[in-house]
Design a protein around this motif. Structure first.
Motif, PDB file in Angstrom:
ATOM      1  N   ASN A   3      -8.451  -1.998   4.986  1.00 12.16           N
ATOM      2  CA  ASN A   3      -7.023  -1.894   5.200  1.00 12.16           C
ATOM      3  C   ASN A   3      -6.490  -3.158   5.856  1.00 12.16           C
ATOM      4  O   ASN A   3      -7.240  -4.008   6.316  1.00 12.16           O
ATOM      5  N   GLU A  17      -0.137   0.401   8.865  1.00  8.33           N
ATOM      6  CA  GLU A  17      -1.453   0.140   8.291  1.00  8.33           C
ATOM      7  C   GLU A  17      -1.376   0.393   6.791  1.00  8.33           C
ATOM      8  O   GLU A  17      -0.767   1.372   6.356  1.00  8.33           O
ATOM      9  N   ASP A  19      -3.571   0.328   2.987  1.00  3.33           N
ATOM     10  CA  ASP A  19      -4.844   0.236   2.286  1.00  3.33           C
ATOM     11  C   ASP A  19      -4.858  -0.994   1.396  1.00  3.33           C
ATOM     12  O   ASP A  19      -3.858  -1.314   0.747  1.00  3.33           O
ATOM     13  N   ASP A  21      -6.061  -2.961  -1.949  1.00  4.50           N
ATOM     14  CA  ASP A  21      -6.393  -2.548  -3.310  1.00  4.50           C
ATOM     15  C   ASP A  21      -7.859  -2.801  -3.608  1.00  4.50           C
ATOM     16  O   ASP A  21      -8.425  -3.814  -3.187  1.00  4.50           O
ATOM     17  N   SER A  22      -8.425  -1.899  -4.362  1.00  2.00           N
ATOM     18  CA  SER A  22      -9.762  -2.115  -4.889  1.00  2.00           C
ATOM     19  C   SER A  22      -9.644  -3.060  -6.076  1.00  2.00           C
ATOM     20  O   SER A  22      -8.544  -3.279  -6.596  1.00  2.00           O
TER      21      SER A  22
END
Length: 150
Positions: A3, A17, A19, A21-22
């Motif tokens: 994050n 906060e 996340d 990205d994958s």
């Protein structure tokens, strides 16, 4: 995946906060951007004018957000938002002229110059001017019919 934390630069308290990205998430966004078909120029102009109106309506809260996240004086943050509003109006008012097809006479031959979208344009921005850096890049890029990944 991890994050990203936005912290108050004065006391390091957590503001928000996010996340990260994958690789698959990024690939999905690139694929979505690559299948984007630009709206007609008038529609793009209307979207930019709507964006300017949004900035104007939310000027106070957006400026407060800038000040909180980058420790910029509120007066400077409001000026940054105002500059973005002016930029939106400038490009909305000028887009048809800037992007018009231009006939050229080259040694007696007829030719023309036209501006065609490139596709996806990636912007990697510093955050000392979080709105201005993005707007000065993204607004003309989008008006020219491109999609933007930031």
């Amino acid at each position: 995946m991890g994050n990203y934390c936005s912290k108050n630069p004065f006391d390091q308290s957590l503001i928000a906060e996010f996340d990260l990205d994958s690789p698959q998430g990024l690939e999905s966004k690139v694929l979505k951007a690559s299948t984007y078909k630009p709206l007609k120029l008038n529609n793009r102009i209307n979207k930019v004018l709507a964006l300017a109106a949004y900035l104007q309506e939310n000027r106070k809260s957006l400026a407060q957000s800038i000040s909180l996240e980058v420790a910029k004086p509120l007066k400077e943050s409001r000026a940054e938002i105002d500059k973005c509003i002016k930029l939106c109006h400038y490009y909305a008012d000028s887009a048809e002229e800037i992007l018009k097809i231009e006939e050229l006479d080259i040694d007696g031959s007829k030719a023309y110059r036209s501006y065609e979208p490139l596709g996806i344009v990636l912007g990697i921005m510093p955050w000392n001017f979080p709105f201005w850096q993005v707007f000065r890049f993204a607004v003309p890029t989008i008006l020219a019919g491109n999609s933007v990944l930031l």
